[in-house]
Design a protein around this motif. Sequence first.
Motif, PDB file in Angstrom:
ATOM      1  N   ALA A  24     -56.876 -12.004  31.708  1.00 12.96           N
ATOM      2  CA  ALA A  24     -55.793 -12.462  30.845  1.00 12.96           C
ATOM      3  C   ALA A  24     -54.840 -11.321  30.492  1.00 12.96           C
ATOM      4  O   ALA A  24     -53.643 -11.550  30.289  1.00 12.96           O
ATOM      5  CB  ALA A  24     -56.362 -13.087  29.577  1.00 12.96           C
ATOM      6  N   TRP A  25     -55.356 -10.087  30.408  1.00 14.77           N
ATOM      7  CA  TRP A  25     -54.471  -8.970  30.108  1.00 14.77           C
ATOM      8  C   TRP A  25     -53.444  -8.770  31.223  1.00 14.77           C
ATOM      9  O   TRP A  25     -52.257  -8.581  30.950  1.00 14.77           O
ATOM     10  CB  TRP A  25     -55.266  -7.690  29.884  1.00 14.77           C
ATOM     11  CG  TRP A  25     -54.365  -6.490  29.747  1.00 14.77           C
ATOM     12  CD1 TRP A  25     -54.163  -5.478  30.625  1.00 14.77           C
ATOM     13  CD2 TRP A  25     -53.489  -6.225  28.633  1.00 14.77           C
ATOM     14  NE1 TRP A  25     -53.222  -4.592  30.159  1.00 14.77           N
ATOM     15  CE2 TRP A  25     -52.793  -5.027  28.937  1.00 14.77           C
ATOM     16  CE3 TRP A  25     -53.223  -6.879  27.426  1.00 14.77           C
ATOM     17  CZ2 TRP A  25     -51.852  -4.473  28.067  1.00 14.77           C
ATOM     18  CZ3 TRP A  25     -52.275  -6.334  26.560  1.00 14.77           C
ATOM     19  CH2 TRP A  25     -51.607  -5.138  26.889  1.00 14.77           C
ATOM     20  N   ASP A  26     -53.883  -8.810  32.472  1.00 18.02           N
ATOM     21  CA  ASP A  26     -52.945  -8.678  33.584  1.00 18.02           C
ATOM     22  C   ASP A  26     -51.933  -9.826  33.567  1.00 18.02           C
ATOM     23  O   ASP A  26     -50.744  -9.626  33.835  1.00 18.02           O
ATOM     24  CB  ASP A  26     -53.696  -8.653  34.917  1.00 18.02           C
ATOM     25  CG  ASP A  26     -54.536  -7.391  35.084  1.00 18.02           C
ATOM     26  OD1 ASP A  26     -54.120  -6.329  34.583  1.00 18.02           O
ATOM     27  OD2 ASP A  26     -55.613  -7.475  35.707  1.00 18.02           O
ATOM     28  N   PHE A  27     -52.398 -11.024  33.248  1.00 19.00           N
ATOM     29  CA  PHE A  27     -51.508 -12.173  33.109  1.00 19.00           C
ATOM     30  C   PHE A  27     -50.454 -11.909  32.044  1.00 19.00           C
ATOM     31  O   PHE A  27     -49.262 -12.191  32.236  1.00 19.00           O
ATOM     32  CB  PHE A  27     -52.342 -13.407  32.765  1.00 19.00           C
ATOM     33  CG  PHE A  27     -51.550 -14.663  32.521  1.00 19.00           C
ATOM     34  CD1 PHE A  27     -51.014 -15.377  33.583  1.00 19.00           C
ATOM     35  CD2 PHE A  27     -51.365 -15.135  31.232  1.00 19.00           C
ATOM     36  CE1 PHE A  27     -50.286 -16.551  33.358  1.00 19.00           C
ATOM     37  CE2 PHE A  27     -50.648 -16.301  31.002  1.00 19.00           C
ATOM     38  CZ  PHE A  27     -50.107 -17.003  32.065  1.00 19.00           C
ATOM     39  N   SER A  28     -50.862 -11.322  30.914  1.00 22.70           N
ATOM     40  CA  SER A  28     -49.923 -11.053  29.823  1.00 22.70           C
ATOM     41  C   SER A  28     -48.839 -10.074  30.235  1.00 22.70           C
ATOM     42  O   SER A  28     -47.685 -10.187  29.811  1.00 22.70           O
ATOM     43  CB  SER A  28     -50.669 -10.529  28.592  1.00 22.70           C
ATOM     44  OG  SER A  28     -51.030  -9.153  28.730  1.00 22.70           O
ATOM     45  N   GLN A  29     -49.196  -9.092  31.054  1.00 22.90           N
ATOM     46  CA  GLN A  29     -48.248  -8.056  31.443  1.00 22.90           C
ATOM     47  C   GLN A  29     -47.336  -8.486  32.582  1.00 22.90           C
ATOM     48  O   GLN A  29     -46.188  -8.049  32.683  1.00 22.90           O
ATOM     49  CB  GLN A  29     -49.006  -6.784  31.832  1.00 22.90           C
ATOM     50  CG  GLN A  29     -49.784  -6.167  30.689  1.00 22.90           C
ATOM     51  CD  GLN A  29     -48.912  -5.861  29.486  1.00 22.90           C
ATOM     52  OE1 GLN A  29     -48.051  -4.993  29.549  1.00 22.90           O
ATOM     53  NE2 GLN A  29     -49.114  -6.584  28.394  1.00 22.90           N
ATOM     54  N   GLU A  30     -47.813  -9.341  33.442  1.00 26.71           N
ATOM     55  CA  GLU A  30     -47.039  -9.758  34.609  1.00 26.71           C
ATOM     56  C   GLU A  30     -46.224 -11.028  34.360  1.00 26.71           C
ATOM     57  O   GLU A  30     -45.184 -11.223  34.998  1.00 26.71           O
ATOM     58  CB  GLU A  30     -47.983 -10.008  35.796  1.00 26.71           C
ATOM     59  CG  GLU A  30     -48.765  -8.791  36.260  1.00 26.71           C
ATOM     60  CD  GLU A  30     -47.953  -7.874  37.148  1.00 26.71           C
ATOM     61  OE1 GLU A  30     -46.831  -8.261  37.537  1.00 26.71           O
ATOM     62  OE2 GLU A  30     -48.437  -6.776  37.451  1.00 26.71           O
ATOM     63  N   CYS A  31     -46.690 -11.861  33.430  1.00 21.86           N
ATOM     64  CA  CYS A  31     -46.158 -13.223  33.391  1.00 21.86           C
ATOM     65  C   CYS A  31     -45.671 -13.726  32.037  1.00 21.86           C
ATOM     66  O   CYS A  31     -45.093 -14.820  31.983  1.00 21.86           O
ATOM     67  CB  CYS A  31     -47.250 -14.206  33.874  1.00 21.86           C
ATOM     68  SG  CYS A  31     -47.873 -13.886  35.521  1.00 21.86           S
ATOM     69  N   VAL A  32     -45.909 -13.008  30.957  1.00 19.94           N
ATOM     70  CA  VAL A  32     -45.753 -13.629  29.640  1.00 19.94           C
ATOM     71  C   VAL A  32     -44.533 -13.128  28.876  1.00 19.94           C
ATOM     72  O   VAL A  32     -44.349 -11.920  28.694  1.00 19.94           O
ATOM     73  CB  VAL A  32     -47.020 -13.423  28.779  1.00 19.94           C
ATOM     74  CG1 VAL A  32     -46.794 -13.946  27.358  1.00 19.94           C
ATOM     75  CG2 VAL A  32     -48.212 -14.140  29.412  1.00 19.94           C
ATOM     76  N   TYR A  33     -43.734 -14.101  28.436  1.00 17.89           N
ATOM     77  CA  TYR A  33     -42.698 -13.892  27.433  1.00 17.89           C
ATOM     78  C   TYR A  33     -43.051 -14.748  26.224  1.00 17.89           C
ATOM     79  O   TYR A  33     -43.497 -15.890  26.374  1.00 17.89           O
ATOM     80  CB  TYR A  33     -41.326 -14.282  27.973  1.00 17.89           C
ATOM     81  CG  TYR A  33     -40.726 -13.262  28.906  1.00 17.89           C
ATOM     82  CD1 TYR A  33     -39.743 -12.386  28.474  1.00 17.89           C
ATOM     83  CD2 TYR A  33     -41.170 -13.176  30.224  1.00 17.89           C
ATOM     84  CE1 TYR A  33     -39.198 -11.442  29.338  1.00 17.89           C
ATOM     85  CE2 TYR A  33     -40.625 -12.233  31.093  1.00 17.89           C
ATOM     86  CZ  TYR A  33     -39.646 -11.371  30.643  1.00 17.89           C
ATOM     87  OH  TYR A  33     -39.120 -10.433  31.501  1.00 17.89           O
ATOM     88  N   THR A  34     -42.868 -14.187  25.035  1.00 17.27           N
ATOM     89  CA  THR A  34     -43.197 -14.904  23.805  1.00 17.27           C
ATOM     90  C   THR A  34     -41.923 -15.224  23.035  1.00 17.27           C
ATOM     91  O   THR A  34     -40.842 -14.696  23.320  1.00 17.27           O
ATOM     92  CB  THR A  34     -44.146 -14.084  22.925  1.00 17.27           C
ATOM     93  OG1 THR A  34     -43.513 -12.841  22.577  1.00 17.27           O
ATOM     94  CG2 THR A  34     -45.449 -13.806  23.647  1.00 17.27           C
ATOM     95  N   LEU A  35     -42.073 -16.064  22.028  1.00 19.83           N
ATOM     96  CA  LEU A  35     -40.945 -16.515  21.211  1.00 19.83           C
ATOM     97  C   LEU A  35     -41.133 -15.990  19.793  1.00 19.83           C
ATOM     98  O   LEU A  35     -42.060 -16.383  19.095  1.00 19.83           O
ATOM     99  CB  LEU A  35     -40.878 -18.040  21.212  1.00 19.83           C
ATOM    100  CG  LEU A  35     -39.724 -18.682  20.450  1.00 19.83           C
ATOM    101  CD1 LEU A  35     -38.385 -18.254  21.044  1.00 19.83           C
ATOM    102  CD2 LEU A  35     -39.863 -20.195  20.480  1.00 19.83           C
ATOM    103  N   ASP A  36     -40.241 -15.080  19.381  1.00 18.82           N
ATOM    104  CA  ASP A  36     -40.278 -14.501  18.039  1.00 18.82           C
ATOM    105  C   ASP A  36     -39.299 -15.271  17.164  1.00 18.82           C
ATOM    106  O   ASP A  36     -38.094 -15.034  17.195  1.00 18.82           O
ATOM    107  CB  ASP A  36     -39.911 -13.015  18.104  1.00 18.82           C
ATOM    108  CG  ASP A  36     -40.035 -12.331  16.746  1.00 18.82           C
ATOM    109  OD1 ASP A  36     -40.265 -13.032  15.740  1.00 18.82           O
ATOM    110  OD2 ASP A  36     -39.899 -11.091  16.697  1.00 18.82           O
TER     111      ASP A  36
END
Length: 214
Positions: A24-36
């Motif tokens: 999941a960490w690799d997923f977070s770095q390669e694929c994830v944008y969040t909404l602030d």
Amino acid sequence: ITMALLEAPVDGDLDKLMKVRRRAWDFSQECVYTLDRADKQQPIKKFPDFPFLRYMIDEMQDEPLLAVVKHRRLLQSWSAKIVATMDAALHEGRYIAICSKKEEDADEHVTDCKFIVDQINERNLLPIKIKYNYIYTELSFPELNSTIKAFPQGSDQLRQKTCSRIIADEFAFWPMAKQSFVSMKPTIEGGGQILLLSTRFPGFFQEIVEDILE
């Protein structure tokens, strides 16, 4: 690995796909944008690379029972939703329950998971398009038979469900926290995982965090 995930056109793309579905960490770095939602100028942000976030996401992915005390602006809720999204969107037969005090609050977490997937598809962050269906309280991935489902608190909400993973948000403020936890326990015994998240508040959650349950 399913045929749906084998649509990556070249070896390098397939390597990336295998990498992000493994951790999941690799997923977070390669694929994830969040909404602030507090930032009017730049609400959509790439998930940051902080050592404490890597530790937290690794624990959330691997531990069968984990209780996390939340603090503002440390992205603990988003970390949990990253784990849930990676688990359901890239693996077969997963059933992820996201629970909150009220059903509408739980659904907001599910729509955040949908936001992660939408950003992946719109930005072409993976060599495949992640296909999904969303209705109120439910984000499903039909090609994988996996689902992220929102539930309100309550001892009967999950009793008939076989969950791969349960995420309980603001658990310390649930009036029926103990009863709900008892109904969750078969999930662990069957090989699943439970993640409890909450800001500080005395009561049943505190007893779990401090390991002082009778």
